[in-house]
Design an enzyme around this catalytic site. Structure first.
Site, PDB file in Angstrom:
ATOM      1  CB  ALA A   1      -0.905   0.002   1.224  1.00  0.00           C
ATOM      2  N   PRO A   2       0.407   2.300  -0.690  1.00  0.00           N
ATOM      3  CG  PRO A   2       0.305   4.519  -1.422  1.00  0.00           C
ATOM      4  CD  PRO A   2       1.153   3.580  -0.619  1.00  0.00           C
ATOM      5  N   GLY A   3       0.225   1.376  -3.327  1.00  0.00           N
ATOM      6  CA  GLY A   3       0.132   0.702  -4.619  1.00  0.00           C
ATOM      7  C   GLY A   3       1.018   1.247  -5.719  1.00  0.00           C
TER       8      GLY A   3
ATOM      9  CE  LYS B   1       8.822   1.153  -4.488  1.00  0.00           C
ATOM     10  NZ  LYS B   1       7.972   2.092  -3.715  1.00  0.00           N
TER      11      LYS B   1
ATOM     12  CD  GLU C   1      -0.012  -2.226   3.894  1.00  0.00           C
ATOM     13  OE1 GLU C   1       0.954  -2.011   3.141  1.00  0.00           O
ATOM     14  OE2 GLU C   1       0.078  -2.146   5.151  1.00  0.00           O
TER      15      GLU C   1
ATOM     16  CG  ASP D   1       2.517 -11.360   9.987  1.00  0.00           C
ATOM     17  OD1 ASP D   1       2.475 -10.457  10.824  1.00  0.00           O
ATOM     18  OD2 ASP D   1       3.557 -12.010   9.703  1.00  0.00           O
TER      19      ASP D   1
ATOM     20  CB  CYS E   1      11.958   5.855   1.039  1.00  0.00           C
ATOM     21  SG  CYS E   1      10.879   5.855   2.458  1.00  0.00           S
TER      22      CYS E   1
HETATM   23  N1  SAM Z   1       5.256  -0.247  -1.774  1.00  0.00           N
HETATM   24  C1  SAM Z   1       4.371   0.855  -1.439  1.00  0.00           C
HETATM   25  C2  SAM Z   1       4.201   1.728  -2.663  1.00  0.00           C
HETATM   26  O1  SAM Z   1       5.061   1.703  -3.544  1.00  0.00           O
HETATM   27  O2  SAM Z   1       3.176   2.426  -2.759  1.00  0.00           O
HETATM   28  C3  SAM Z   1       4.863   1.618  -0.229  1.00  0.00           C
HETATM   29  C4  SAM Z   1       5.107   0.718   0.948  1.00  0.00           C
HETATM   30  S1  SAM Z   1       5.592   1.507   2.412  1.00  0.00           S
HETATM   31  C5  SAM Z   1       7.221   1.946   2.129  1.00  0.00           C
HETATM   32  C6  SAM Z   1       5.770   0.157   3.517  1.00  0.00           C
HETATM   33  C7  SAM Z   1       4.491  -0.595   3.815  1.00  0.00           C
HETATM   34  O3  SAM Z   1       4.789  -1.639   4.755  1.00  0.00           O
HETATM   35  C8  SAM Z   1       3.399   0.247   4.459  1.00  0.00           C
HETATM   36  O4  SAM Z   1       2.241   0.185   3.678  1.00  0.00           O
HETATM   37  C9  SAM Z   1       3.178  -0.389   5.823  1.00  0.00           C
HETATM   38  O5  SAM Z   1       1.836  -0.401   6.204  1.00  0.00           O
HETATM   39  C10 SAM Z   1       3.701  -1.793   5.624  1.00  0.00           C
HETATM   40  N2  SAM Z   1       4.153  -2.420   6.890  1.00  0.00           N
HETATM   41  C11 SAM Z   1       4.326  -1.838   8.099  1.00  0.00           C
HETATM   42  N3  SAM Z   1       4.739  -2.751   9.003  1.00  0.00           N
HETATM   43  C12 SAM Z   1       4.827  -3.923   8.359  1.00  0.00           C
HETATM   44  C13 SAM Z   1       5.193  -5.243   8.749  1.00  0.00           C
HETATM   45  N4  SAM Z   1       5.566  -5.516  10.003  1.00  0.00           N
HETATM   46  N5  SAM Z   1       5.149  -6.206   7.821  1.00  0.00           N
HETATM   47  C14 SAM Z   1       4.794  -5.935   6.550  1.00  0.00           C
HETATM   48  N6  SAM Z   1       4.448  -4.704   6.122  1.00  0.00           N
HETATM   49  C15 SAM Z   1       4.465  -3.719   7.006  1.00  0.00           C
END
Ligand code: SAM
Length: 495
Positions: free
Chosen positions: A127-129, A131, A150, A177, A248
């Site tokens: 999320a939010p999508g 990639k 997500e 998870d 990032c």
């Molecule tokens: N890939 C997304 C994009 O390009 O739009 C952005 C992703 S963001 C950097 C990281 C994501 O990891 C968030 O949506 C967050 O909710 C999720 N996240 C947080 N804790 C997590 C966990 N323990 N395991 C897996 N995902 C997790």
């Protein structure tokens, strides 16, 4: 410039410990974070032809395909652009688009041969999508599929909305998870993308909140969580498959050190590529070739980003082995019939097929039509149908998959909103009304019969409404009145 940024609302100084470290490690970066403005970039949807006015754009992203992206000359209010709501483009950080560059290079190098079954991609933290939609566009012509996960449910819903707007037929959205993938789907994916939650140093230029939340302790917590996420999901990557790991953030603890840890402890080879676009800085590795690549805002037109590609060499990883071995039972469930997807009758199939066409699609489009547990008809490519059947036979929370086509009522399809947004919609099946910009915004605001457009612009019954030929949704006319069928939860509130 610096003074201008410091006078902005909510300005937060860069954390002192960060400045001290980065000032030493990456000369010029600190100055850029407080002294320059962030670029704005978009990525176009190849399935929804659209030309952005040339005056609005300012070049293309160097590590994307020609015509795939644009930098914008200024930051517009995207909410007021109907083309944005119709999924014609996605607003995405330029650096993030490097994931697409890596995917294409892996494939060009023969590292992702799809053995005829279509490439299976898992976007684990999706999320939010950004990639997900990018990966989906790239693998569509290859007959590939993307499972977008997500873990945080409200964010997964936003992801599902963005996937529907993008109009894909080969993506499924789940909310689980990461460990569920390692446990239930061993050796399932050819490519796993882990865009990990991180300390967000790369966002320091545009997001003062990220500065406020940063601490050296949090960097360590993030790095530990990232290792946990990768090791939990590692068993779902087939031997020889590729992990693209990204963050990032700038620090080596969450980047190079984690890449080394994955390669050494889980069993992988860190990939390198020649001919990188100018300005991208190879990641540190005292022992040899680069561990990934850094995007520094003073070197490239992007916010901070890091990505690495690792090929899984171990048939079985030491850390994931215990969880994977527990899963042989659930692994057996693959292909189970109790999937919650029911076949259609021949008449129902005929009615549903009338609504779809492959004309505008890069691949075969919808090949399987079924009724889902919610009573709606869904269409899938063969590869996605197989994957979704597997997901449904396990403990996966499936939020959206394939294309939701609609409900069959007394033998006729009442089309779902997602079908309007799907480029494989057969436009011959339905009258189409093109809206002006003002009308389109009023439609997206869910304006009523009295405010939107004169009823005689519409055919009696159901109409598809478009803006610059990009479908936005349905309107149903009944005599002098009509219903705006835009989903209430998606309506724009102010513009
Ligand atoms: N890939 C997304 C994009 O390009 O739009 C952005 C992703 S963001 C950097 C990281 C994501 O990891 C968030 O949506 C967050 O909710 C999720 N996240 C947080 N804790 C997590 C966990 N323990 N395991 C897996 N995902 C997790």
């Amino acid at each position: 410039m610096r003074a201008a940024r410091e006078s902005k609302n909510g300005y937060v100084p860069l954390p002192a410990a960060f400045v001290e470290r980065v000032g030493r490690e990456v000369p010029g970066l600190v100055e850029a974070l407080d002294g320059t403005e962030p670029p704005v970039s978009v990525r176009f949807n190849p399935a929804k032809p659209y030309t952005m006015p040339a005056d609005d754009t300012d070049g293309q992203v160097a590590w994307a395909e020609v015509g795939e992206t644009a930098y914008l000359a200024r930051r517009p209010v995207f909410t007021t652009d109907p083309a944005f709501h119709g999924g014609a483009y996605y607003v995405q950080e330029a650096g993030s688009m490097f994931v697409g560059w890596l995917l294409r290079r892996c494939r060009d190098a023969g590292l992702l041969e799809a053995d005829g079954k279509g490439l299976r991609v898992l976007d684990l933290c999706a999320a939010p999508g950004g990639k997900t939609t990018h990966l989906a566009s790239i693998v569509a012509p290859w007959g590939g599929i993307v499972i977008a996960n997500e873990v945080i449910r409200p964010r997964a819903k936003t992801l599902a909305e963005n996937v529907q707007k993008w109009g894909t037929d080969h993506v499924a959205v789940v909310s689980n998870d990461p460990a569920e993938f390692g446990e239930q789907l061993p050796d399932f994916f050819d490519l796993v993308v882990i865009d990990a939650p991180c300390s967000g140093e790369g966002m320091f230029r545009k997001d003062f909140g990220a500065r406020a939340e940063w601490s050296p302790e949090n960097v360590l917590l993030c790095a530990a969580r990232q290792r946990r996420i990768v090791s939990d999901a590692w068993a779902t990557l087939r031997p020889g498959g590729i992990l693209i790991y990204s963050t990032c953030t700038f620090n080596t603890v969450e980047n190079e050190e984690n890449v080394r840890w994955v390669a050494e402890r889980l069993g992988g080879e860190v990939l390198t590529f020649d001919h990188l676009p100018e300005g991208i800085v190879p990641g540190k590795n005292a022992d040899g070739p680069a561990f990934g690549w850094h995007f520094y805002p003073h070197r490239v037109r992007s916010e901070g980003f890091f990505a690495a590609a690792i090929r899984k060499t171990a048939a079985f990883s030491s850390l994931a082995a215990s969880s994977a071995s527990k899963t042989t039972n659930s692994g057996k469930k693959r292909g189970a019939t109790n999937s919650g997807l029911n076949p259609l009758s021949a008449n129902e199939l005929r009615e549903v097929r009338r609504w779809v066409s492959t004309e505008a699609l890069p691949a075969a489009g919808l090949e399987h039509f079924v009724t889902g547990g919610d009573g709606s008809v869904y269409g899938f490519s063969t590869a996605l149908h197989e994957a979704v059947t597997t997901l449904l036979s396990g403990r996966f929370a499936l939020l959206y998959s394939g294309v939701q086509l609609g409900e069959l009522i007394r033998g006729s399809l009442k089309p779902a909103h997602a079908l309007a947004l799907y480029p494989g919609l057969n436009r011959q099946a339905i009258p189409v009304t093109e809206l002006s910009e003002t009308e389109a915004l009023e439609y997206l605001r869910k304006g009523s019969s009295t405010t939107l457009l004169p009823p005689d612009r519409l055919a009696e019954g159901l109409n598809l409404v478009t803006f610059q030929q990009i479908p936005l949704g349905w309107v149903k006319r009944i005599g002098r009145r009509y219903n705006n069928l835009y989903p209430p939860a998606w309506r724009i509130l102010h513009y």
